[in-house]
Design a protein around this motif. Structure first.
Motif, PDB file in Angstrom:
ATOM      1  N   ALA A 214       0.831  -1.074  -0.047  1.00 31.49           N
ATOM      2  CA  ALA A 214      -0.190  -0.009  -0.009  1.00 31.49           C
ATOM      3  C   ALA A 214       0.872   1.446  -0.018  1.00 31.49           C
ATOM      4  CB  ALA A 214      -0.960   0.102   1.290  1.00 31.49           C
ATOM      5  N   GLU A 215       1.984   1.264   0.840  1.00 32.31           N
ATOM      6  CA  GLU A 215       2.798   2.409   0.874  1.00 32.31           C
ATOM      7  C   GLU A 215       3.503   2.601  -0.572  1.00 32.31           C
ATOM      8  OE1 GLU A 215       4.917   5.187   3.383  1.00 32.31           O
ATOM      9  OE2 GLU A 215       3.304   3.967   3.958  1.00 32.31           O
ATOM     10  N   ARG A 216       3.873   1.534  -1.129  1.00 29.61           N
ATOM     11  CA  ARG A 216       4.717   1.738  -2.348  1.00 29.61           C
ATOM     12  C   ARG A 216       3.826   1.987  -3.637  1.00 29.61           C
ATOM     13  NH1 ARG A 216       6.260  -3.682  -3.161  1.00 29.61           N
ATOM     14  NH2 ARG A 216       7.879  -3.305  -1.644  1.00 29.61           N
ATOM     15  N   HIS A 217       2.685   1.722  -3.662  1.00 30.41           N
ATOM     16  CA  HIS A 217       1.684   1.849  -4.735  1.00 30.41           C
ATOM     17  C   HIS A 217       0.787   3.066  -4.400  1.00 30.41           C
ATOM     18  CE1 HIS A 217       3.656  -1.234  -6.654  1.00 30.41           C
ATOM     19  NE2 HIS A 217       3.141  -2.208  -5.943  1.00 30.41           N
ATOM     20  N   GLY A 218       0.740   3.635  -3.291  1.00 31.57           N
ATOM     21  CA  GLY A 218      -0.340   4.740  -3.006  1.00 31.57           C
ATOM     22  C   GLY A 218      -1.453   4.071  -2.637  1.00 31.57           C
ATOM     23  N   GLN A 219      -1.880   2.825  -2.170  1.00 32.19           N
ATOM     24  CA  GLN A 219      -3.095   2.071  -1.978  1.00 32.19           C
ATOM     25  C   GLN A 219      -3.709   2.398  -0.754  1.00 32.19           C
ATOM     26  OE1 GLN A 219      -2.004  -1.754  -3.145  1.00 32.19           O
ATOM     27  NE2 GLN A 219      -1.990  -1.354  -5.284  1.00 32.19           N
ATOM     28  N   ALA A 315     -11.370   0.055  14.258  1.00 33.97           N
ATOM     29  CA  ALA A 315     -10.701   0.041  12.807  1.00 33.97           C
ATOM     30  C   ALA A 315      -9.891   1.308  12.588  1.00 33.97           C
ATOM     31  CB  ALA A 315     -11.834   0.272  11.757  1.00 33.97           C
ATOM     32  N   ALA A 316      -8.882   1.098  12.052  1.00 36.72           N
ATOM     33  CA  ALA A 316      -7.842   2.389  11.492  1.00 36.72           C
ATOM     34  C   ALA A 316      -7.588   2.095  10.152  1.00 36.72           C
ATOM     35  CB  ALA A 316      -6.892   2.155  12.352  1.00 36.72           C
ATOM     36  N   ASP A 317      -7.243   3.246   9.537  1.00 38.04           N
ATOM     37  CA  ASP A 317      -6.721   3.031   8.258  1.00 38.04           C
ATOM     38  C   ASP A 317      -5.139   3.545   8.079  1.00 38.04           C
ATOM     39  OD1 ASP A 317      -7.354   5.872   8.531  1.00 38.04           O
ATOM     40  OD2 ASP A 317      -7.592   6.180   6.660  1.00 38.04           O
ATOM     41  N   LEU A 318      -4.463   3.344   6.892  1.00 38.00           N
ATOM     42  CA  LEU A 318      -3.102   3.359   7.016  1.00 38.00           C
ATOM     43  C   LEU A 318      -2.704   4.555   6.660  1.00 38.00           C
ATOM     44  CD1 LEU A 318      -0.335   2.104   7.048  1.00 38.00           C
ATOM     45  CD2 LEU A 318      -0.503   1.602   4.593  1.00 38.00           C
ATOM     46  N   ALA A 319      -1.773   5.633   7.265  1.00 42.70           N
ATOM     47  CA  ALA A 319      -1.534   6.570   7.156  1.00 42.70           C
ATOM     48  C   ALA A 319       0.133   6.516   6.400  1.00 42.70           C
ATOM     49  CB  ALA A 319      -1.536   7.632   8.410  1.00 42.70           C
ATOM     50  N   ARG A 320       0.381   7.402   5.822  1.00 44.81           N
ATOM     51  CA  ARG A 320       1.785   7.541   5.214  1.00 44.81           C
ATOM     52  C   ARG A 320       2.901   7.200   6.247  1.00 44.81           C
ATOM     53  NH1 ARG A 320       3.653   7.466   0.163  1.00 44.81           N
ATOM     54  NH2 ARG A 320       5.618   7.997  -0.218  1.00 44.81           N
ATOM     55  N   GLY A 321       3.854   6.530   6.056  1.00 48.78           N
ATOM     56  CA  GLY A 321       4.752   6.434   6.957  1.00 48.78           C
ATOM     57  C   GLY A 321       4.439   5.852   8.282  1.00 48.78           C
ATOM     58  N   LEU A 322       3.344   5.277   8.481  1.00 46.68           N
ATOM     59  CA  LEU A 322       2.938   4.642   9.911  1.00 46.68           C
ATOM     60  C   LEU A 322       3.357   3.030   9.555  1.00 46.68           C
ATOM     61  CD1 LEU A 322       1.215   5.045  12.243  1.00 46.68           C
ATOM     62  CD2 LEU A 322      -0.907   3.968  11.163  1.00 46.68           C
ATOM     63  N   ARG A 323       3.983   2.742  10.846  1.00 41.93           N
ATOM     64  CA  ARG A 323       4.212   1.061  10.869  1.00 41.93           C
ATOM     65  C   ARG A 323       3.012   0.077  11.062  1.00 41.93           C
ATOM     66  NH1 ARG A 323       8.192   3.945  13.616  1.00 41.93           N
ATOM     67  NH2 ARG A 323       7.025   3.528  15.531  1.00 41.93           N
ATOM     68  N   PHE A 324       3.098  -1.009  10.951  1.00 39.03           N
ATOM     69  CA  PHE A 324       1.845  -1.774  10.843  1.00 39.03           C
ATOM     70  C   PHE A 324       1.664  -1.956  12.465  1.00 39.03           C
ATOM     71  CE2 PHE A 324       0.104  -6.060  11.507  1.00 39.03           C
ATOM     72  CZ  PHE A 324      -1.235  -5.771  10.748  1.00 39.03           C
ATOM     73  N   GLU A 325       2.721  -2.052  13.314  1.00 38.59           N
ATOM     74  CA  GLU A 325       2.328  -2.157  14.904  1.00 38.59           C
ATOM     75  C   GLU A 325       1.380  -0.976  15.316  1.00 38.59           C
ATOM     76  OE1 GLU A 325       2.695  -4.446  16.820  1.00 38.59           O
ATOM     77  OE2 GLU A 325       3.634  -5.854  15.354  1.00 38.59           O
ATOM     78  N   ALA A 326       1.992   0.099  14.823  1.00 34.05           N
ATOM     79  CA  ALA A 326       1.008   1.439  15.025  1.00 34.05           C
ATOM     80  C   ALA A 326      -0.258   1.275  14.478  1.00 34.05           C
ATOM     81  CB  ALA A 326       1.787   2.666  14.576  1.00 34.05           C
ATOM     82  N   LEU A 327      -0.513   0.704  13.352  1.00 29.06           N
ATOM     83  CA  LEU A 327      -1.837   0.555  12.867  1.00 29.06           C
ATOM     84  C   LEU A 327      -2.579  -0.193  13.650  1.00 29.06           C
ATOM     85  CD1 LEU A 327      -3.664   1.256  10.554  1.00 29.06           C
ATOM     86  CD2 LEU A 327      -2.861  -0.842   9.363  1.00 29.06           C
ATOM     87  N   LEU A 328      -1.972  -1.395  14.063  1.00 30.92           N
ATOM     88  CA  LEU A 328      -2.723  -2.241  15.271  1.00 30.92           C
ATOM     89  C   LEU A 328      -3.276  -1.644  16.292  1.00 30.92           C
ATOM     90  CD1 LEU A 328      -1.012  -5.624  14.864  1.00 30.92           C
ATOM     91  CD2 LEU A 328      -3.473  -5.361  14.463  1.00 30.92           C
ATOM     92  N   GLU A 329      -2.162  -0.779  16.818  1.00 26.82           N
ATOM     93  CA  GLU A 329      -2.381  -0.359  18.112  1.00 26.82           C
ATOM     94  C   GLU A 329      -3.476   0.721  18.160  1.00 26.82           C
ATOM     95  OE1 GLU A 329      -1.477   0.443  22.321  1.00 26.82           O
ATOM     96  OE2 GLU A 329      -0.686  -0.963  20.666  1.00 26.82           O
ATOM     97  N   ARG A 330      -3.717   1.430  16.809  1.00 28.07           N
ATOM     98  CA  ARG A 330      -4.649   2.472  16.698  1.00 28.07           C
ATOM     99  C   ARG A 330      -6.246   1.474  16.721  1.00 28.07           C
ATOM    100  NH1 ARG A 330      -2.872   6.825  12.123  1.00 28.07           N
ATOM    101  NH2 ARG A 330      -1.095   8.020  13.640  1.00 28.07           N
ATOM    102  N   ALA A 331      -6.127   0.571  16.039  1.00 23.72           N
ATOM    103  CA  ALA A 331      -7.310  -0.323  15.801  1.00 23.72           C
ATOM    104  C   ALA A 331      -7.767  -0.641  17.372  1.00 23.72           C
ATOM    105  CB  ALA A 331      -7.284  -1.494  15.010  1.00 23.72           C
ATOM    106  N   ASP A 332      -6.811  -0.996  18.069  1.00 21.86           N
ATOM    107  CA  ASP A 332      -6.767  -1.787  19.345  1.00 21.86           C
ATOM    108  C   ASP A 332      -7.750  -0.589  20.302  1.00 21.86           C
ATOM    109  OD1 ASP A 332      -6.558  -3.742  21.358  1.00 21.86           O
ATOM    110  OD2 ASP A 332      -5.032  -2.522  22.282  1.00 21.86           O
ATOM    111  N   LEU A 333      -7.016   0.646  20.387  1.00 23.44           N
ATOM    112  CA  LEU A 333      -7.653   1.835  21.076  1.00 23.44           C
ATOM    113  C   LEU A 333      -8.980   1.883  20.698  1.00 23.44           C
ATOM    114  CD1 LEU A 333      -4.906   4.176  21.076  1.00 23.44           C
ATOM    115  CD2 LEU A 333      -5.771   3.156  23.003  1.00 23.44           C
ATOM    116  N   ALA A 334      -9.360   1.955  19.278  1.00 23.36           N
ATOM    117  CA  ALA A 334     -10.836   2.322  18.792  1.00 23.36           C
ATOM    118  C   ALA A 334     -11.744   1.111  19.182  1.00 23.36           C
ATOM    119  CB  ALA A 334     -10.698   2.028  17.381  1.00 23.36           C
TER     120      ALA A 334
END
Length: 432
Positions: A214-219, A315-334
């Motif tokens: 997703a990061e590489r192709h802007g998805q 749920a959380a969506d990917l922001a540019r430069g965000l590591r996957f662990e941080a994405l999981l943490e955001r979803a966990d908080l939500a």
């Protein structure tokens, strides 16, 4: 009849029973801190803490109880602040504080720790597990050694004193070796044996792969955590066999809604992760609402009659430069927000959510919380760290003050902290 000479040899050859030991709560020497760091590195690589029960390990503890004729047996892993049981028979809890744990003594040894009578061991004179529940009078623990470090034990316990022969020690060591083999084999598994969902390790690997793409192709990429509401009540009311059936049916309901390109993994006992590639947060929430309705609409047939369950989503969506662990943490908080606001609903992470910043990096370190000018302290596990903040796991929130000092002995780290948020057994802090 047991050979008394052999009994004496076991006691004499076991250094844990003959040399002076560190008192509970005392500062440990640096070599022990080094072992802590290496042990947590090995546990992080295994990625096994807080995973569901598994038949292979339950068979081992069951065998231990039958072979040695004891009421209690556990396969115990030690992290920064607790002993956690991957499998346990005859024990009411799944985890406990690290400091009084007899397994915490055993992991400091190279040979099995045998204590025929805990009331005759001066180290345990005030031990809460000896003089309170589960009233341990006999203990035998063989170390689980991986990557050159003890990560835990396979142990047997009794409420009455007893002897343990050299043959018994050899059998326990063999069973511990089988446990280590199972741990290593489990690390290669890609699927959860009960539900067929991805294993936790496989889910994380897939998440990293999809994040990189997703990061590489802007998805777009949306990640969600699903937790079955009040699942402990299901197990307590109907038994674990029915609980297992509920878990399997929930995963089936999720798969019926998700696309073939989506991924679902089992991350904990009743917690699942979902990856939605090429999907933004708004569309992801629409998909998750369909999943929520599918789960709520289940009527799971069981010997006790139909069972209905609900689930909470974050749920959380990917922001540019965000590591996957941080994405999981955001979803966990939500997801915790969804539970706090009434359950059976989905909540999206928003930028205003506290305690999560891209600068936090995932770590796994043994720490210590100190307060009252250093007179009071207890252990913690540091899960995330940055220059300005940290995320900590503790065994209980009851005695944690708003301000304290955090030390990570293996890193020579010590900082004053202010608590910014708490949820269940996790604390978020800012350094002051």
């Amino acid at each position: 009849m047991r050979d008394p000479v052999r009994s004496s040899l076991i006691l004499l050859l076991n250094p844990a029973l003959s040399r002076p030991r560190q008192g509970i709560g005392e500062e440990l020497p640096m070599s022990v801190h080094d072992d802590d760091a290496r042990r947590l590195e090995a546990l992080a690589e295994l990625d096994i803490l807080d995973t569901p029960s598994e038949v292979a390990f339950d068979r081992l503890t069951g065998l231990c109880r039958k072979i040695f004729g004891v009421p209690m047996s556990t396969l115990t892993l030690i992290d920064g602040h607790r002993q956690w049981f991957k499998s346990a028979v005859g024990m009411a809890d799944r985890e406990g504080e690290r400091r009084p744990a007899l397994c915490n003594y055993a992991i400091r040894e190279l040979e099995p720790l045998i204590i025929p009578d805990t009331h005759r061991d001066e180290r345990l004179a005030d031990n809460v597990l000896v003089h309170g529940r589960p009233f341990i009078r006999f203990y035998a623990g063989a170390q689980l050694r991986i990557s050159g470090v003890n990560i835990g034990t396979l142990c047997v316990m009794d409420t009455t004193p007893r002897e343990f022969s050299a043959h018994d020690v050899d059998v326990l060591k063999d069973l511990a070796a089988i446990a280590v083999d199972e741990l290593m084999l489990r690390n290669l598994s890609m699927r959860d044996g009960l539900t067929g969902a991805l294993s936790r390790r496989a889910f994380r690997n897939e998440g990293e792969r999809l994040r990189a793409l997703a990061e590489r192709h802007g998805q777009k990429l949306t990640c969600a955590l699903i937790d079955i509401d009040h699942f402990k009540l299901v197990n307590d009311s109907y038994g674990h066999a029915v609980g297992d059936l509920v878990l399997s049916r929930v995963v089936e309901a999720c798969r019926a809604v998700l696309r073939a390109s989506d991924a679902i993994g089992r991350l904990g006992g009743e917690e699942f992760g979902v990856l939605l590639p090429h999907t933004g947060l708004r569309d992801g929430l629409a998909v998750l609402e369909k999943v929520r309705m599918a789960i709520a609409g289940l009527a799971i047939e069981s010997p006790c009659g139909p069972i209905r369950v609900t689930a909470s989503f974050g749920a959380a969506d990917l922001a540019r430069g965000l590591r996957f662990e941080a994405l999981l943490e955001r979803a966990d908080l939500a997801m915790y927000s969804a539970k706090d606001s009434g359950r059976n609903r989905g909540v999206a992470w928003v930028e205003a959510a506290p305690s999560i910043a891209p600068s936090l990096r995932r770590v796994f370190k043994a720490g210590q919380i100190a307060f009252n000018a250093g007179r009071s302290s207890f252990d913690c596990t540091v899960r995330a760290l940055s220059e300005t903040a940290a995320s900590l796991d503790v065994i209980s929130m009851a005695d944690v003050p708003e301000h304290f000092k955090l030390a990570i002995a293996s890193d020579g780290f010590s900082r004053a902290c202010r608590m910014t948020s708490r949820s269940d057994k996790r604390i978020e802090v800012a350094f002051v």
